[in-house]
Write a protein that holds these residues in place. Sequence first.
Motif, PDB file in Angstrom:
ATOM      1  N   GLU A 111      37.794  39.012  30.556  1.00 52.66           N
ATOM      2  CA  GLU A 111      37.474  39.694  31.813  1.00 52.66           C
ATOM      3  C   GLU A 111      36.948  41.096  31.559  1.00 52.66           C
TER       4      GLU A 111
ATOM      5  N   ARG B 267      48.952  31.911  33.791  1.00 49.12           N
ATOM      6  CA  ARG B 267      48.526  33.273  33.456  1.00 49.12           C
ATOM      7  C   ARG B 267      49.678  34.219  33.772  1.00 49.12           C
TER       8      ARG B 267
ATOM      9  N   ASP C   6      49.491  39.323  36.957  1.00 48.15           N
ATOM     10  CA  ASP C   6      48.255  40.122  37.026  1.00 48.15           C
ATOM     11  C   ASP C   6      48.342  40.994  38.272  1.00 48.15           C
TER      12      ASP C   6
ATOM     13  N   ARG D 256      34.783  44.663  42.995  1.00 45.28           N
ATOM     14  CA  ARG D 256      34.743  43.301  43.548  1.00 45.28           C
ATOM     15  C   ARG D 256      35.240  43.229  44.981  1.00 45.28           C
TER      16      ARG D 256
ATOM     17  N   ARG E 263      47.214  48.246  35.518  1.00 45.45           N
ATOM     18  CA  ARG E 263      47.388  46.958  36.177  1.00 45.45           C
ATOM     19  C   ARG E 263      47.509  45.862  35.127  1.00 45.45           C
TER      20      ARG E 263
ATOM     21  N   ASP F 193      36.466  39.461  37.523  1.00 48.00           N
ATOM     22  CA  ASP F 193      36.641  40.779  36.919  1.00 48.00           C
ATOM     23  C   ASP F 193      35.521  41.081  35.929  1.00 48.00           C
TER      24      ASP F 193
HETATM   25 MG    MG Z   1      40.865  38.748  36.983  1.00 46.62          MG
END
Ligand code: MG
Length: 712
Positions: free
Chosen positions: A566, A471, A474, A600, A497, A590
């Motif tokens: 997400e 990925r 992030d 979260r 982000r 998410d």
């Molecule tokens: Mg995430």
Amino acid sequence: MLALLGRLIAEEPASLASIATLLAAETGAECCSIHLQRADGRLELAASEGPCPQILESPTPPPLAAGSLHLPVRRAGRLVGALVLRRPGGASFTTEEHEAIGLAAVLVAPNLAAAVARPPEPATFTTPEAARRFSGRTLVPGLVIGPAVLPGLPAPQRLTADDPEAELARLHRAVAAMRREIDALIAAGPEASRKGAGVVRDVLEAYRLIAADPAWLRRVCEMIHTGLSAEAAVHRVAGELRERMRRIPDAYLRERTADIEDLSGRLLAALDEAAGASPVEPTPGAILLARRLGPAELLTWHARGLAGLVVEEASSTSHAAIVARALGIPTISGVHGLIEAAEPGDEIVLDAAEGGPRGDGSLAQAVLRPSPEQRRIYSQALEAARQRLASLATLQDRPATSRDGVAVRLMLNIGLPLELAQLDATGAEGIGLFRTEIAMMARGAVAEVAEQAAIYSQVLEVAGARPVQFRTLDLGGDKLLADNDAPTETNPAMGWRSLRVGLDRPSLMRRQLRALLLAAAGRELSVMFPMVATIAEFRAARALLLAEAERVRPMPARLRVGTMLEVPALMWQIDALLAETDFVSIGTNDLMQFLYAADRTNPAIASRYDLLAPAMLGLIADVAARARAAGVPLSVCGEAAGRPIEALTLVGLGVTSLSMPAPAVLPLKAALGALDVAEFGTFLRGLCRNQNGASSLRTDITIWLQERNVCG
Ligand code: MG
Ligand code: PEP
């Protein structure tokens, strides 16, 4: 709790004192007492853990304090005694906890009946002065016993000393050095005050405190006379003062605890300096007590051999928790008062139970300075856990298949090369989520292309033929690089982000994509993008990847481009997305946060919304069906994919690829082997159809699985 209790009771003979200790520990009660029903109608106190209310020696129990629970214990219909439990501060027990304690009463009934049949013995009171228990919530399950470390105050290396006079001389020299240091700070005048006004003010106040309270130093001297080293005496007195200050109602005065911390730290530093000591590293096996902790900081502690973590503020999907889970560090949060009460080096039992309502979030305990009895019980549990792990290890090479033959791909969520060993250890089929930002957080900044490529290449090397889904970075939200300033956005989780940063800073993103392509060196490469909210974003990110792929030689044998689901908005573009993406991975952490508008990282709302709610289950079933129809591979990689009840439910809804933290793989494989997926799917569909506005279907699902001995 019941498993632990069952094991204890199976012991011959389990003392009532052990049962009281265990019940108190497992229910988060500050006291638990066990009473026997005598023939003359008296309830006789037989054993107790913690400071118990004086309710007994009377035929009828008087009214109990708030938060107390009084459960009669019956054996073959006859009253044989009672259990009384009380939570700290009068906090009440939930209905589920009440039910579990009711079951515990049934389990202990034979022991009480046997005790009633014996002649009266002197009561056993386990109320060690120093032992204290603190309740919290599990973030990463596990049980650890180890010494406490507190960021800030180094643990004293020497606890005792043979020559009190020499220690007193050291102390006086250190106090003089500390005062010189404070005087120098005051003398630094307005310039220093402007630069760090808060620091100077705190130091001055700390100075005044010590000047106004010679009793403080007298007390340290007294402690030295009892045989403690100067460092240990400073620690002990600082702890006592912290305790005293904590009880002061005035908030301003109470907050001066930080000054005492500072003062003690300065004194200890002065003592260390005089002794020529190098900075103290925590002992391997230590338990860190922190108010808050960032993931980067946690990685630093891990490198020093940390075994457990107690953090006041964090929730299960915060990144500190994710890192802790990835590293297998048992962690509890929401514990208050422990930091103030503990001294560095104090023994702590960290008991983070698994299998709570959400696999995490279940009741956890930290026992400070456990009594020998408490230590014995927890050491036994530790041994039992070791044995359980050893028996699960036999599943490592078996395929993950349900009882009715449905094959499920169990993959790993990792972010650090050191976790690669888990591939073989768990027998996972590959890496479903490689969080590239974690390694960057560990080094404090985004690495240059060559360094990134070396990390990714190591991952591909070790994975070999096993698939890896990388990925892209992030960062943002609660994932900050150590050298970043704190976020200035009001709402960083929904701010600038993740992919948004990558698209706005294409050179940063391109460097990472180039590193990935270089690492692939002609092998197959799978890359997915996080936080995609629109098809246009996916296309823009993919275009950057394809453009880089044109420049890097050799080309990957196959380049797969995936999307993380997400952001709920994607649900209304899902068919169009499935026509373009090579694979989809649902990030439930998410997705839940955005679907329910529930931060979260906020423990206060962590238990309010459930993945096993009709809305979320409906969404997942829908995506799974659409992905299947479109022939696009789908997996789930949020934390829920590693929790047995949620994971099995995902399988029941048609998801056949799950990516999870390493410790979850083998228990899930075991549970899956006992599940009839077709039967479970039929049950789930019926349940969802008839949900009638339920905010969670967890109870029905859990009962269904328990009744079939799949998992509990
Ligand atoms: Mg995430
Ligand atoms: C998720 O959001 O579910 C996910 C897997 O990504 P992360 O937890 O790293 O944000």
